[in-house]
Design an enzyme around this catalytic site. Structure first.
Site, PDB file in Angstrom:
ATOM      1  N   HIS A  52      36.881  48.176  29.474  1.00  0.00           N
ATOM      2  CA  HIS A  52      35.486  47.778  29.106  1.00  0.00           C
ATOM      3  C   HIS A  52      35.330  48.610  27.693  1.00  0.00           C
ATOM      4  O   HIS A  52      35.867  49.832  27.564  1.00  0.00           O
ATOM      5  CB  HIS A  52      34.459  47.962  30.203  1.00  0.00           C
ATOM      6  CG  HIS A  52      34.594  47.079  31.021  1.00  0.00           C
ATOM      7  ND1 HIS A  52      33.564  47.085  32.083  1.00  0.00           N
ATOM      8  CD2 HIS A  52      35.459  46.097  31.504  1.00  0.00           C
ATOM      9  CE1 HIS A  52      33.900  45.955  32.844  1.00  0.00           C
ATOM     10  NE2 HIS A  52      34.994  45.729  32.774  1.00  0.00           N
ATOM     11  N   GLU A  54      32.966  50.413  26.816  1.00  0.00           N
ATOM     12  CA  GLU A  54      32.574  51.630  27.125  1.00  0.00           C
ATOM     13  C   GLU A  54      33.291  52.469  27.517  1.00  0.00           C
ATOM     14  O   GLU A  54      33.618  53.701  26.955  1.00  0.00           O
ATOM     15  CB  GLU A  54      31.227  51.526  28.165  1.00  0.00           C
ATOM     16  CG  GLU A  54      30.176  50.853  28.077  1.00  0.00           C
ATOM     17  CD  GLU A  54      30.379  49.419  28.564  1.00  0.00           C
ATOM     18  OE1 GLU A  54      29.335  48.826  29.151  1.00  0.00           O
ATOM     19  OE2 GLU A  54      31.273  48.782  28.556  1.00  0.00           O
ATOM     20  N   CYS A  82      28.013  47.844  33.374  1.00  0.00           N
ATOM     21  CA  CYS A  82      28.233  47.489  34.765  1.00  0.00           C
ATOM     22  C   CYS A  82      28.302  48.956  35.509  1.00  0.00           C
ATOM     23  O   CYS A  82      28.139  49.967  35.044  1.00  0.00           O
ATOM     24  CB  CYS A  82      29.776  46.989  34.888  1.00  0.00           C
ATOM     25  SG  CYS A  82      31.098  47.857  34.723  1.00  0.00           S
ATOM     26  N   CYS A  85      31.368  51.316  34.463  1.00  0.00           N
ATOM     27  CA  CYS A  85      30.976  51.941  33.253  1.00  0.00           C
ATOM     28  C   CYS A  85      29.755  52.924  33.337  1.00  0.00           C
ATOM     29  O   CYS A  85      29.989  54.123  32.759  1.00  0.00           O
ATOM     30  CB  CYS A  85      30.609  51.097  32.133  1.00  0.00           C
ATOM     31  SG  CYS A  85      31.992  50.044  31.785  1.00  0.00           S
TER      32      CYS A  85
END
Length: 147
Positions: A52, A54, A82, A85
Site C-alpha cells: 500500500h 503508506e 486500512c 497501514c
C-alpha cells in the site's frame, strides 16, 4: 508548508498508481517540513498485498534514516488508511497522520472501524479530510474508467 501542500504531493503519487493500473492512493512522509519519502499503491504490480502507498513510503523513510522508528515524521495519504497501514504507523512511531478521503470499504480510522489506539503503546495524531474532494475525485475517475 501546509497540510494542503503535502496532500497535493501525495495526490501526485496517487496519479502514478492510476497510470500503472493500481488503485490511485499516494503517500508522502515528512520530517522537518521536508518530504523524506514518497509512495504509491503497488500491490498488483509487486504481487504484494502489503504494498500500500503508506507502507511503501514508510519503508523508504526507514531505509533512508536507517531506523525502524520515525518519531519526528508525519504521513500524508490521499485515502483513509486500512488497519494494516495504521498498525504500521504505530510500529514506526509516526507522530502524525493526515489523510484525504474517507474509505467506506476499508478505512480503519472512522469508516468501517476505529483503530484501537487507546490500547497501543503509541498514539498517532490524526487529521482527516484534507483536500478530501480532490482525493475522492481521483478515485472516482479511476473506477469510472475501469467500468
Amino acid at each position: 508548508m501546509t497540510d494542503q501542500y503535502f496532500m497535493r504531493q501525495a495526490l501526485t503519487e496517487a496519479l502514478k498508481s492510476s497510470r500503472a493500473g493500481e488503485v490511485p492512493v499516494g503517500a508522502v512522509v515528512i520530517r522537518e517540513n521536508q518530504i523524506l519519502s514518497r509512495g504509491h499503491n503497488l500491490p498488483i504490480s509487486k504481487k504484494d498485498p502489503t504494498a500500500h502507498a503508506e507502507i511503501v513510503a514508510i519503508r523508504k523513510a526507514c531505509s533512508m534514516l536507517k531506523s525502524y522508528r520515525l518519531p519526528q515524521c508525519d504521513l500524508y495519504v490521499t485515502l483513509e488508511p486500512c488497519a494494516m497501514c495504521l498498525g504500521a504507523l504505530v510500529q514506526a512511531r509516526l507522530r502524525k497522520l493526515v489523510f484525504g478521503a474517507l474509505d467506506p470499504k476499508a478505512g480503519a480510522v472512522q469508516s468501517i472501524m476505529r483503530f484501537p489506539f487507546e490500547k497501543t503503546n503509541h498514539r498517532v495524531e490524526i487529521v482527516g479530510g484534507v483536500l478530501a474532494e480532490d482525493c475522492s475525485q481521483v478515485l472516482k475517475e479511476f473506477f469510472q474508467d475501469k467500468r
